[in-house]
Each structure stands twice: as C-alpha cells, then as structure tokens.
Design a protein around this motif. Structure first.
Motif, mmCIF file in Angstrom:
data_model
loop_
_atom_site.group_PDB
_atom_site.id
_atom_site.type_symbol
_atom_site.label_atom_id
_atom_site.label_comp_id
_atom_site.label_asym_id
_atom_site.label_seq_id
_atom_site.Cartn_x
_atom_site.Cartn_y
_atom_site.Cartn_z
ATOM 1 N N MET A 1 0.853 -1.182 0.000
ATOM 2 C CA MET A 1 0.000 0.000 0.000
ATOM 3 C C MET A 1 0.899 1.246 0.000
ATOM 4 O O MET A 1 1.964 1.243 0.564
ATOM 5 N N THR A 2 0.441 2.290 -0.613
ATOM 6 C CA THR A 2 1.242 3.499 -0.731
ATOM 7 C C THR A 2 0.799 4.540 0.285
ATOM 8 O O THR A 2 -0.335 4.524 0.755
ATOM 9 N N SER A 3 1.686 5.458 0.559
ATOM 10 C CA SER A 3 1.319 6.524 1.490
ATOM 11 C C SER A 3 0.257 7.439 0.890
ATOM 12 O O SER A 3 -0.599 7.941 1.605
ATOM 13 N N LEU A 4 0.283 7.662 -0.434
ATOM 14 C CA LEU A 4 -0.755 8.482 -1.060
ATOM 15 C C LEU A 4 -2.115 7.808 -0.924
ATOM 16 O O LEU A 4 -3.096 8.448 -0.532
ATOM 17 N N LEU A 5 -2.174 6.534 -1.214
ATOM 18 C CA LEU A 5 -3.449 5.818 -1.079
ATOM 19 C C LEU A 5 -3.892 5.779 0.383
ATOM 20 O O LEU A 5 -5.075 5.945 0.677
ATOM 21 N N ASP A 6 -2.953 5.593 1.280
ATOM 22 C CA ASP A 6 -3.278 5.638 2.713
ATOM 23 C C ASP A 6 -3.871 6.988 3.087
ATOM 24 O O ASP A 6 -4.849 7.066 3.825
ATOM 25 N N ARG A 7 -3.265 8.056 2.562
ATOM 26 C CA ARG A 7 -3.757 9.408 2.864
ATOM 27 C C ARG A 7 -5.164 9.605 2.312
ATOM 28 O O ARG A 7 -6.043 10.157 2.992
ATOM 29 N N LEU A 8 -5.413 9.144 1.094
ATOM 30 C CA LEU A 8 -6.739 9.297 0.497
ATOM 31 C C LEU A 8 -7.785 8.517 1.286
ATOM 32 O O LEU A 8 -8.894 9.014 1.516
ATOM 33 N N ARG A 9 -7.430 7.328 1.716
ATOM 34 C CA ARG A 9 -8.364 6.535 2.528
ATOM 35 C C ARG A 9 -8.595 7.184 3.891
ATOM 36 O O ARG A 9 -9.731 7.206 4.380
ATOM 37 N N LYS A 64 -6.359 9.576 -13.602
ATOM 38 C CA LYS A 64 -5.799 9.759 -14.945
ATOM 39 C C LYS A 64 -4.695 8.739 -15.220
ATOM 40 O O LYS A 64 -4.617 8.200 -16.331
ATOM 41 N N ARG A 65 -3.888 8.449 -14.225
ATOM 42 C CA ARG A 65 -2.842 7.430 -14.393
ATOM 43 C C ARG A 65 -3.487 6.058 -14.571
ATOM 44 O O ARG A 65 -3.048 5.265 -15.395
ATOM 45 N N LEU A 66 -4.521 5.783 -13.788
ATOM 46 C CA LEU A 66 -5.222 4.504 -13.899
ATOM 47 C C LEU A 66 -5.816 4.352 -15.304
ATOM 48 O O LEU A 66 -5.725 3.278 -15.904
ATOM 49 N N GLU A 139 -5.151 0.349 -6.446
ATOM 50 C CA GLU A 139 -4.196 -0.456 -5.681
ATOM 51 C C GLU A 139 -3.790 -1.702 -6.475
ATOM 52 O O GLU A 139 -2.620 -2.081 -6.477
ATOM 53 N N ARG A 140 -4.736 -2.288 -7.143
ATOM 54 C CA ARG A 140 -4.487 -3.518 -7.905
ATOM 55 C C ARG A 140 -3.671 -3.236 -9.169
ATOM 56 O O ARG A 140 -2.783 -4.006 -9.524
ATOM 57 N N ALA A 141 -3.954 -2.135 -9.867
ATOM 58 C CA ALA A 141 -3.387 -1.919 -11.200
ATOM 59 C C ALA A 141 -2.089 -1.109 -11.221
ATOM 60 O O ALA A 141 -1.288 -1.278 -12.137
ATOM 61 N N LEU A 142 -1.899 -0.230 -10.254
ATOM 62 C CA LEU A 142 -0.737 0.653 -10.317
ATOM 63 C C LEU A 142 0.464 0.033 -9.609
ATOM 64 O O LEU A 142 0.321 -0.654 -8.605
ATOM 65 N N THR A 143 1.623 0.305 -10.155
ATOM 66 C CA THR A 143 2.866 -0.273 -9.637
ATOM 67 C C THR A 143 3.447 0.610 -8.532
ATOM 68 O O THR A 143 3.077 1.785 -8.408
ATOM 69 N N PRO A 144 4.383 0.071 -7.762
ATOM 70 C CA PRO A 144 5.058 0.915 -6.764
ATOM 71 C C PRO A 144 5.688 2.162 -7.400
ATOM 72 O O PRO A 144 5.636 3.248 -6.814
ATOM 73 N N ARG A 145 6.239 2.016 -8.589
ATOM 74 C CA ARG A 145 6.814 3.194 -9.268
ATOM 75 C C ARG A 145 5.729 4.214 -9.603
ATOM 76 O O ARG A 145 5.928 5.425 -9.446
ATOM 77 N N ASP A 146 4.566 3.739 -10.076
ATOM 78 C CA ASP A 146 3.448 4.651 -10.333
ATOM 79 C C ASP A 146 3.119 5.441 -9.064
ATOM 80 O O ASP A 146 2.950 6.662 -9.104
ATOM 81 N N TRP A 147 3.015 4.735 -7.947
ATOM 82 C CA TRP A 147 2.645 5.381 -6.691
ATOM 83 C C TRP A 147 3.693 6.393 -6.243
ATOM 84 O O TRP A 147 3.347 7.465 -5.727
ATOM 85 N N GLU A 148 4.956 6.089 -6.463
ATOM 86 C CA GLU A 148 6.020 7.049 -6.114
ATOM 87 C C GLU A 148 5.869 8.323 -6.942
ATOM 88 O O GLU A 148 5.962 9.436 -6.413
#
Length: 186
Positions: A1-9, A64-66, A139-148
């Motif tokens: 899980m990414t910090s951005l996704l954590d923040r959005l949740r 947009k990235r998704l 969360e399922r489709a984006l890579t760790p690099r995408d999240w960074e």
C-alpha cells in the motif's frame, strides 16, 4: 500500500465523520433545535477547501494514471472527474445557503433541507463508490513506481483540520470533533 493511497483513505474516514456530524446537526435543526451554525459552516468550508481543492485533485491524478495504465479498471470506476465537479457544485451551493442563513437571510426550510440532504447523500455515495471500486482498482493496477511518481505529483498542503495541528479557522471544529470522539470512543 502506498502513502498516497493511505492518505486518500484516511481523508475518506475523516470526511465520513464530518458528514455524520453535519447530518446530526441537521437532524437537530429539523427537530426544532438550533444547531451550532458556526461549526456546521466550518465543516462544510473544510470539505470545500480541503476535499475539493486538495483531496479530489489528488484522486484525479491517480484516476488519470489509472486510465492510462489500466483503462478497463478505470472504466469500472465511472467518471470520477465529473463526479468531483458535481460534488464541488453541490458543496458550493450548500455553503452559500449556510452563509445566507448565518447572515440572517431568508432561506426557505424546504430549500435548505433539499440542498443539505443532496449534499450529504452525494458525499456518502461518492465516498462509498471510491472506497469500493476506485481505491481497489488503483491499488491492484498501479505499480510501486506509479505510486512514487503520483505521490510527488499529488503533493498537497497539510490537512488543515485533521493534520497534526488544526489551522486557527478550524480550531473550534477540531475541538468539537475531539470532544465527540472522546464521548463516542471513535
């Protein structure tokens, strides 16, 4: 899980708490009591200022990235960009109505109720849909690099209400929220 996704949740949990607080104030109003309009106004201003100006733009960047990386996943989420625009309009209309009430303006009770409950209903439905589909798809489709990369692109100012220290304009609201949380154990 990414910090951005954590923040959005985490934002969604905070927004849901505020939506419940606004709904409780409106129920008091409809029961003939006088709600704390100042706190009600602060809650809706926060949702306008932070959700519409910081949170939703961050979600838009992720969406947009998704769409680019996993169009099928994005399609299953609906049109988030239009949803965010619609929510902002509803928030602005309800905010204007609250400001009118506080300025001792005349607002028909039916109009006030209609705007208030349209605002609340749209907020709830939107968050449920994002929690169920959008966050899961991203969360399922984006890579760790995408999240960074997204985290760098979606930088925002600290949360002015739920951050480490509430901004002065939200201090009374934060105090009320903290008291409610202590009372309810939330």
């Amino acid at each position: 899980m990414t910090s951005l996704l954590d923040r959005l949740r985490a934002d969604h949990r905070n927004f849901a708490f505020l939506v419940k607080a606004v709904e409780a104030a409106l129920k008091r109003f409809n029961a003939g009591e006088t709600p704390d309009y100042g706190l009600l106004l602060s809650a809706v201003e926060y949702l306008h200022d932070y959700a519409d100006q910081q949170h939703h733009p961050a979600e838009d960047i992720v969406f947009k990235r998704l769409k680019r990386c996993a169009p099928g996943e994005a399609e299953s989420c609906g049109d988030l960009l239009s949803d965010h625009q619609r929510l902002e309009v509803l928030t602005e209309r309800f905010l204007a109505m609250l400001r009118e009430v506080l300025a001792d303006g005349t607002v028909a009770r039916d109009d006030f109720d209609r705007e208030a409950f349209a605002f609340l209903d749209a907020q709830r439905k939107h968050m449920r849909a994002e929690d169920a589909r959008f966050f899961t798809a991203a969360e399922r489709a984006l890579t760790p690099r995408d999240w960074e990369e997204l985290a760098l692109e979606a930088r925002s100012r600290p949360d002015p209400l739920f951050g480490a220290r509430a901004e002065a304009r939200y201090a009374a609201l934060r105090h009320a929220i903290d008291a409610l949380a202590r009372e309810t154990g939330v």
